[in-house]
Design an enzyme around this catalytic site. Sequence first.
Site, PDB file in Angstrom:
ATOM      1  N   GLU A  23       0.967  -1.158   0.016  1.00 51.58           N
ATOM      2  CA  GLU A  23      -0.040  -0.088  -0.205  1.00 51.58           C
ATOM      3  C   GLU A  23       0.878   1.212  -0.230  1.00 51.58           C
ATOM      4  OE1 GLU A  23      -3.704   2.415   2.561  1.00 51.58           O
ATOM      5  OE2 GLU A  23      -2.573   0.584   3.478  1.00 51.58           O
ATOM      6  N   CYS A 225      -6.761   1.335   2.616  1.00 53.48           N
ATOM      7  CA  CYS A 225      -8.013   2.633   2.809  1.00 53.48           C
ATOM      8  C   CYS A 225      -7.702   3.563   1.378  1.00 53.48           C
ATOM      9  CB  CYS A 225      -7.689   3.277   4.033  1.00 53.48           C
ATOM     10  SG  CYS A 225      -8.345   2.642   5.572  1.00 53.48           S
ATOM     11  N   ASN A 349     -12.358  -2.836   0.891  1.00 49.97           N
ATOM     12  CA  ASN A 349     -11.263  -3.015   1.869  1.00 49.97           C
ATOM     13  C   ASN A 349     -11.999  -2.259   3.221  1.00 49.97           C
ATOM     14  OD1 ASN A 349      -8.271  -2.821   3.064  1.00 49.97           O
ATOM     15  ND2 ASN A 349      -9.205  -0.778   3.490  1.00 49.97           N
ATOM     16  N   GLU A 350     -11.679  -3.271   4.208  1.00 49.11           N
ATOM     17  CA  GLU A 350     -12.348  -2.685   5.659  1.00 49.11           C
ATOM     18  C   GLU A 350     -13.566  -2.160   5.411  1.00 49.11           C
ATOM     19  OE1 GLU A 350      -9.223  -0.535   7.703  1.00 49.11           O
ATOM     20  OE2 GLU A 350      -7.691  -2.501   7.677  1.00 49.11           O
TER      21      GLU A 350
END
Length: 772
Positions: A23, A225, A349-350
Amino acid sequence: MKKIVVTQNKTASMADFYGIFFEDINHAADGGLYAEKIRNRAFEFSPVDNTTYQALTAWKKIEEGGAVVAASVSNKKPHSKKNKNYLVLEITEPGKRAGIKNLGWGSGISVDEGNDYKITCIARADKPCDITFSIDDAYGKPTVADTITVGSAEWKKYTLTITASETDHSAVFSITADKPCKFCVDFVSLFPVDTFKGRENGLRKDLAEMLADLKPKFMRFPGGCLVHDGTLNSDDRNSMYRWKNTIGDVTERPSRRNNWRYNQSLGLGYYEYFCFCEDIGAKPLPVLPAGYNPHMEQAAPLDEMQEWIDDALDLIEFANGDTKTKWGKIRADLGHSEPFNLEYLGIGNEEVGKGFWQRYDIIHNAIREKYPEIKLINSAGPFPAGGEFERGWANAKRNGSDLVDEHYYTSPEWMLANMHRYDNYESSPKVFLGEYASWGNTYYNALCEAAYMTSLENHADKVGLVCYAPLFANVDYVDWKPDMIWFDNHRVYGSANYYVQKMFMTSTGDKLLETCGEGFGEPVTLGSKRIAGNIEILADRINGRVYDIKITDLDNGSVADADNFSLAANESKILGSIDAKHYKVEFKLIRDMGEKGFRFFFGKTDDKNYIQWFIGGWQNQDTEISSVINGRSSTIDHNIFSVMTGREYSVCLEVDGRNITTYIDGKIANSGVHRQPVMEELYYTASEDSDKIYVKVVNVRDCEMTAQMCIEGVSCICADVHTLTAPLDAENNFDNPTNVAPVKSKFKTDTNEFEYTFPSESVTVFEIEKKA
């Protein structure tokens, strides 16, 4: 005597078990793995990225000996439609030296004596002018230089290669002219020729080699994120990460806001990612947004999802399609005619909130219909438990997702307490542990992670893929820690966690072997069976009132009251203290003003050890219970909840032993168990491939442990043994990059049974030859 038997009973596939997750956090891409030396090469930095940025960030005029220079940024008649800014440099008085310099990343630009560097730029001038490019030392003295003549009023690309005459890690890159002139320049690049595998627009070699040495089976990309934290419009400066923006000519990749508050050039894009996966033998595992952003609470209308469906289908075609397809041809035109053989694809994602899973359903079904062979990965949110976690798993089971992406960042003690987390999971969908770590880069963190990883391996029938996070941190731009690999502009070192990951990743077979233990004593349970200590409340960026407070010891029926009070922003107050197995705390609260809610502490023994209940946490979207041990937090339970200004809430906490339940207005808000850390005598796991049997043993106790080892399937032992041990507080750094690193030795016996003493607080890996 304790005995560990490694059988030949193969219980689960581990073919793709360990991978890596990249990331762009901590400047992992620009200023990191992406090898570009120039910071803000296209003059596109913007306050949208970071309030301290402007178009000339990292550039500084050179005006020596009476020189007069005007430097401005224009977007009239640009070279690039996607990156319209360019530099206009006018030298009216050349003086001793006149021009502009780039300061690079961190301490400056790093170059090594004898190495070649490619300079490129796009420039134009109404009148011909000679421009000199140079690498200067920190005092402004050029150490190597070359000159071009810009002689066209139209944009033209210029390329030259220079060789560094000395090693300098604090250099600058200068553009100068020795006569009055005016010219425009854009996309100024200084790129090492010696990139990883020699690829054009490639990767910084030393950082890429650290990843290659892990021998990952897959690589998750680009986040995180980063994937969904942005607007829905792909043309917006602060849009979500959209893969189509990241391929093709770098001059037409639009500069974007990174959600970690800096700029991303997208120079390291999807094509570079796929090529890197190929170079290191890792399967690509991209993650796409689903048209839903929980950070900004934005969502694409359900009847306008085709754009997001197309992004997913087109990415699969880009990776796997033949050259007769639209996106397969685009891939081939970029230089890769053969497919990248994509097998995995993550959506989201999340994620939290019903809106995501409504959109996931739509994208999932479209992919299943056209590409049923692709393994699809759903999301279980950002925490290891709670309502959104359960919602994600339920959605994955209903849709038939292949894997579910779990994330958790925890204390080391949480890992020791949760070795049996996956005992009761089903074998489908499988777990993709896409992000996990304990808070810290000490050897103690790495040791507890190693113990936990033996459990992950032993549950390979339920856990399919695993990767630590985050991967990289530039020491000059830290957004998050811990991190696996630390670097600056010329050095790199692996953390203690890195070496544990490397030991496990490079010594894992493709099949899990059943192991049996005999003669082991009872595990040691740490800590108290009850949660006792101070009770405290804090106003989290709000002003509020707390009243009608009652603390009840349910063991003996005693009740204690506390005075009503008001709190200003970030002010806290102790309500009392209790030492009981079963108790209840009841009170009412009102937020008078502010943007978040309250933090309620209990079982607090000091400022680094407590349990907290967030009432309106994160962006006022959470009710969450988390434990903090030695300053390191672990989530126990999480649900969605928002505090409204002016509304009264009746809240209640009930603690029974290690069981915690919270209530808001009479309804359960959270429920969870704060498990105690447990120390087994040894943790162990085994696997095999066609050549070797791999046995891993972790001793977290502060004393040696001796065990009889029996390795079925071989008649004698010829093994490489990798042993890692260090003081628990030891860390690696630039001065001592292998302070915590494994030691390799040889081990041989004439039979398949042997006695072995495992050092205290150690990680041991045996690589046993099958044909000794």
